[in-house]
Enzyme design. Structure first.
Site, PDB file in Angstrom:
ATOM      1  N   GLU A  53     110.931  19.616  34.542  1.00 31.77           N
ATOM      2  CA  GLU A  53     112.029  19.149  33.700  1.00 31.77           C
ATOM      3  C   GLU A  53     111.824  17.722  33.195  1.00 31.77           C
ATOM      4  OE1 GLU A  53     115.397  17.761  36.853  1.00 31.77           O
ATOM      5  OE2 GLU A  53     114.727  19.826  36.974  1.00 31.77           O
TER       6      GLU A  53
ATOM      7  N   SER B 280     108.531  24.058  40.255  1.00 32.29           N
ATOM      8  CA  SER B 280     109.759  23.350  40.651  1.00 32.29           C
ATOM      9  C   SER B 280     110.132  23.547  42.107  1.00 32.29           C
ATOM     10  CB  SER B 280     110.933  23.781  39.747  1.00 32.29           C
ATOM     11  OG  SER B 280     110.645  23.558  38.387  1.00 32.29           O
TER      12      SER B 280
ATOM     13  N   LYS C  43     123.424  17.622  38.191  1.00 32.75           N
ATOM     14  CA  LYS C  43     123.819  18.975  37.811  1.00 32.75           C
ATOM     15  C   LYS C  43     123.352  19.980  38.851  1.00 32.75           C
ATOM     16  CE  LYS C  43     121.249  21.366  35.357  1.00 32.75           C
ATOM     17  NZ  LYS C  43     120.242  22.437  35.303  1.00 32.75           N
TER      18      LYS C  43
END
Length: 457
Positions: free
Chosen positions: A342, A223, A30
């Site tokens: 995540e 991240s 994604k």
């Protein structure tokens, strides 16, 4: 619409009666798909995006760009396997792989309305793009999108010369009044709540008149692999980027003004979405191969090789993909997940089944994701008999015997897959709204059930 259609019955998570033995094909990333769409839309010439993910988040991105004037044509070929492309998972049909998207950057224009759903990449990456459009672009989305942080992008764009109407909220809904160009230049932002603030500005930076220099002034920056992914993809379309990773100033990224080249980009499998399948091998003492695992990648999901090995498995990377083998026991872990937040829900699910306690650190920002993931994981695992407590920046998990029950997802795809991992070895777990996995992993229930066929489920 009937009540059952609004609130479908919980999905009985398949229980593994033995060790899982399977080979799976995970659809495209994604994160790569949506970055690729943005860069192709900003290019000076048409480009290709091959093996893209077709899920709610990526279709929202494609539809948003179409609304702003970009041409996107989908081509699906039944001969992809012969051509060397990734083939769909067995029995999953073509639902999550449009074999190729052809993108025609026809010029950005409004007026247009963009539905961001609850997709962080759409709500954050596209306002900078909208400043380059000729006309107003209105952004709206799901109720949860209204409380997700967006002020970093809004404030930065205003500092760079954009006109944005958000009625002082610093969040959705909002309207960007595009003027066809943006001055750009240097801007300071606090991206401690989302690295996507940095990526959003960098992706459109080549098209700003002065380029962009983004200076992160907050404390932590979560991240980081996703920012590295953005930088890598920018360089692949001809942009010049200076960054800390290559000797630049710490917490500063510079993108020079330039044309964006149309490219032929092939999307890697989504390694974060491979997590539940690797976890299946770990928690059942089985073996799972994920096809086409890249030898070099900027995806955060690649960290699973190290993390799950520390928790009791082993892995081998070959030309066919990554084969992960469970060792029969699951070990607790003390791990900083700040760069790979995540992955936290899946790791928490495995840790709840371990033989010792675990501490997951560095993920306070998960309270601002699709849901408050730390609170949700604590509540749902504890309601199955677990012992999870929140810390200032993560979770502490003490294994306890678990029992069946309904595992709520809060419309969060990673909560649904986390509950499914537990359901492999805890009979009677039911997943509320498993359909939320369509956000990034369409056909997950079918893929999961077919993976278990070799375990006698």
């Amino acid at each position: 619409m009937t009540e059952s259609a609004v609130h479908p019955a919980p999905w009985p998570a398949p229980y593994a009666s033995g060790a899982v033995e399977a080979t799976v094909t995970v659809p495209g990333s994604k994160s790569v798909t949506n970055r690729g769409l943005v860069l192709a839309a900003l290019a000076a010439e048409p480009g290709w995006l091959r093996r893209p993910l077709r899920s709610r988040d990526t279709l929202l991105m494609a539809d948003a760009l179409r609304a702003m004037g970009v041409g996107i044509e989908e081509t699906i070929s039944s001969s992809s396997a012969a051509a060397g492309s990734m083939t769909p998972a067995r029995g999953a049909g073509q639902s999550f792989t449009g074999e190729a998207w052809r993108i025609f950057p026809n010029g950005l224009h409004g007026p247009a309305t963009v539905d961001v759903g609850n997709a962080g990449t759409v709500m954050r990456f596209l306002p900078p793009v909208a400043t380059l459009a000729d006309g107003p672009i209105h952004f709206d989305g799901d109720p949860r999108s209204y409380v997700r942080p967006l002020n970093g992008v809004i404030d930065a764009l205003r500092a760079l010369g954009a006109r944005i109407d958000d009625e002082g909220r610093g969040s959705l809904p909002l309207t960007v009044h595009g003027g066809g160009a943006l001055d750009g230049g240097t801007v300071e932002i606090d991206a401690s709540s989302s690295s996507q603030f940095v990526s959003a500005l960098l992706l459109s930076g080549p098209r700003f008149n002065q380029g962009v220099e983004v200076r992160h002034v907050g404390s932590t920056l979560p991240s980081l692999p996703h920012i590295r992914m953005t930088v890598d993809m920018l360089r692949r379309v001809g942009a010049q980027v200076d960054e800390p990773e290559t000797g630049g100033e710490p917490n500063v990224w510079r993108v020079s003004p330039s044309a964006v080249l149309g490219r032929d980009l092939t999307v890697e499998p989504d390694l974060s979405n491979a997590q539940p399948f690797l976890a299946a091998a770990l928690v059942t003492g089985g073996r799972v191969t994920v096809r086409d695992w890249p030898t070099r990648t900027t995806q955060p999901g690649d960290a699973l090789r190290r993390i799950f090995t520390e928790m009791g498995g082993s892995c081998e990377l070959t030309e066919q993909g990554l084969t992960f083998t469970g060792g029969g026991r699951i070990h607790g872990i003390d791990v900083d997940l700040s760069e790979v937040g995540e992955l936290t829900p899946g790791i928490a699910a495995v840790a709840a089944l371990a033989d010792g306690p675990s501490t997951l650190r560095g993920v306070a920002h998960l309270r601002l994701h699709e849901t408050d993931r730390l609170a949700a994981l604590t509540k749902e695992i504890n309601e199955l008999g677990g012992d999870v407590t929140e810390t200032a920046d993560g979770l502490h998990i003490r294994p306890r015997p678990l029992h069946g029950g309904v595992f709520h997802t809060y419309e969060d795809h990673r909560m649904a897959t986390a509950g499914s991992i537990i359901g492999l070895v805890v009979d009677g777990v039911e997943i509320e709204n498993v359909g939320t996995t369509s956000k990034t992993l369409p056909d997950f229930p079918q893929m999961w059930t077919e993976m278990l066929a070799g375990a006698g489920a």
